[in-house]
Scaffold this active site. Structure first.
Site, PDB file in Angstrom:
ATOM      1  N   CYS A   1     -33.022 -31.466 -20.173  1.00  0.00           N
ATOM      2  CA  CYS A   1     -32.524 -32.196 -21.348  1.00  0.00           C
ATOM      3  C   CYS A   1     -32.233 -31.222 -22.478  1.00  0.00           C
ATOM      4  O   CYS A   1     -32.846 -30.151 -22.569  1.00  0.00           O
ATOM      5  CB  CYS A   1     -33.547 -33.219 -21.850  1.00  0.00           C
ATOM      6  N   ASP A   2     -31.312 -31.613 -23.344  1.00  0.00           N
ATOM      7  CA  ASP A   2     -31.076 -30.854 -24.556  1.00  0.00           C
ATOM      8  C   ASP A   2     -30.480 -31.794 -25.603  1.00  0.00           C
ATOM      9  O   ASP A   2     -29.713 -32.697 -25.257  1.00  0.00           O
ATOM     10  CB  ASP A   2     -30.129 -29.680 -24.316  1.00  0.00           C
ATOM     11  N   SER A   3     -30.846 -31.571 -26.861  1.00  0.00           N
ATOM     12  CA  SER A   3     -30.405 -32.464 -27.935  1.00  0.00           C
ATOM     13  C   SER A   3     -29.785 -31.678 -29.088  1.00  0.00           C
ATOM     14  O   SER A   3     -30.220 -30.561 -29.402  1.00  0.00           O
ATOM     15  CB  SER A   3     -31.588 -33.283 -28.479  1.00  0.00           C
TER      16      SER A   3
END
Length: 225
Positions: A105-107
């Site tokens: 995941c990455d935001s």
């Protein structure tokens, strides 16, 4: 009577069922304590392995594609390491380790067309918050679920949540930045921490703002049982 203005912070998880002792069904390719906490709260047994991906080396003008590429890179590195170790090319691990799906995941926060990752220093955090206070931003989280087999296709998705920030005063901004929390979070705030006091409203997936969309993950994991 004076009101207690101490910010609410989530405490340790108190589970009545023996969830921590269950075999892991997911490998989280992330160093984020917030993502790990979300999985714990959702009672999803998992292990954590940090990818070490150089995020600055991956460039992409479209933020929704950028977070997908970063998530995929993290998942791919960890999945490859697990396969190598299971094949005897590294430290010994249980045979089941390479059979787990890997989640990366990455935001990022997009504000007025500009991508906000983690602030480099308190000065940058202060400058961003002076712009963000009282306005809306878009929080994009890229997700990649990679199967255990080298030939299996990865699932990719970006989930977007709209976030309205509170109209903070300069003193409130300075006090929040002084806690150090903004320096460790995409967009410079943590919804699950003290930063929850800085958010007025959200539209969309709540857990996505914290680091991963639990509704999306549920849909992805359902076919795996």
């Amino acid at each position: 009577m004076a009101q207690d203005r101490t910010p609410w912070l989530p405490g340790p998880i108190q589970a009545s069922s023996p969830v921590p002792s269950l075999p892991a069904v997911l490998l989280l390719a992330s160093a984020s304590p917030a993502r790990r906490r979300l999985l714990e709260q959702a009672a999803i047994p998992h292990r954590v392995r940090v990818s070490g991906v150089d995020e600055e080396a991956i460039q992409e003008p479209d933020p929704t594609r950028l977070v997908q590429r970063l998530a995929q890179a993290k998942a791919a590195v960890v999945a490859d390491l697990e396969r190598q170790e299971a094949a005897g090319q590294g430290p010994g691990v249980p045979d089941t380790a390479a059979g787990m799906p890997v989640l990366g995941c990455d935001s990022v926060l997009v504000f007025e067309g500009e991508v906000f990752g983690k602030p480099r220093d308190p000065d940058e955090a202060m400058a961003r918050w002076r712009r963000m206070a009282g306005s809306w931003g878009e929080l994009h989280t890229g997700h990649c679920l990679m199967g255990p087999g080298a030939g299996q296709a990865a699932l990719l998705a970006t989930v977007t949540t709209l976030v309205q920030f509170a109209p903070l005063s300069p003193a409130e901004i300075a006090a929040y930045v002084a806690t150090g929390e903004p320096l460790h979070c995409a967009g410079g705030f943590a919804l699950e921490g003290i930063g929850g006091l800085t958010v007025e409203r959200i539209e969309g997936c709540f857990s996505n703002v914290i680091g991963l969309s639990l509704p999306l993950l549920r849909r992805w994991l359902q076919p795996l049982g």
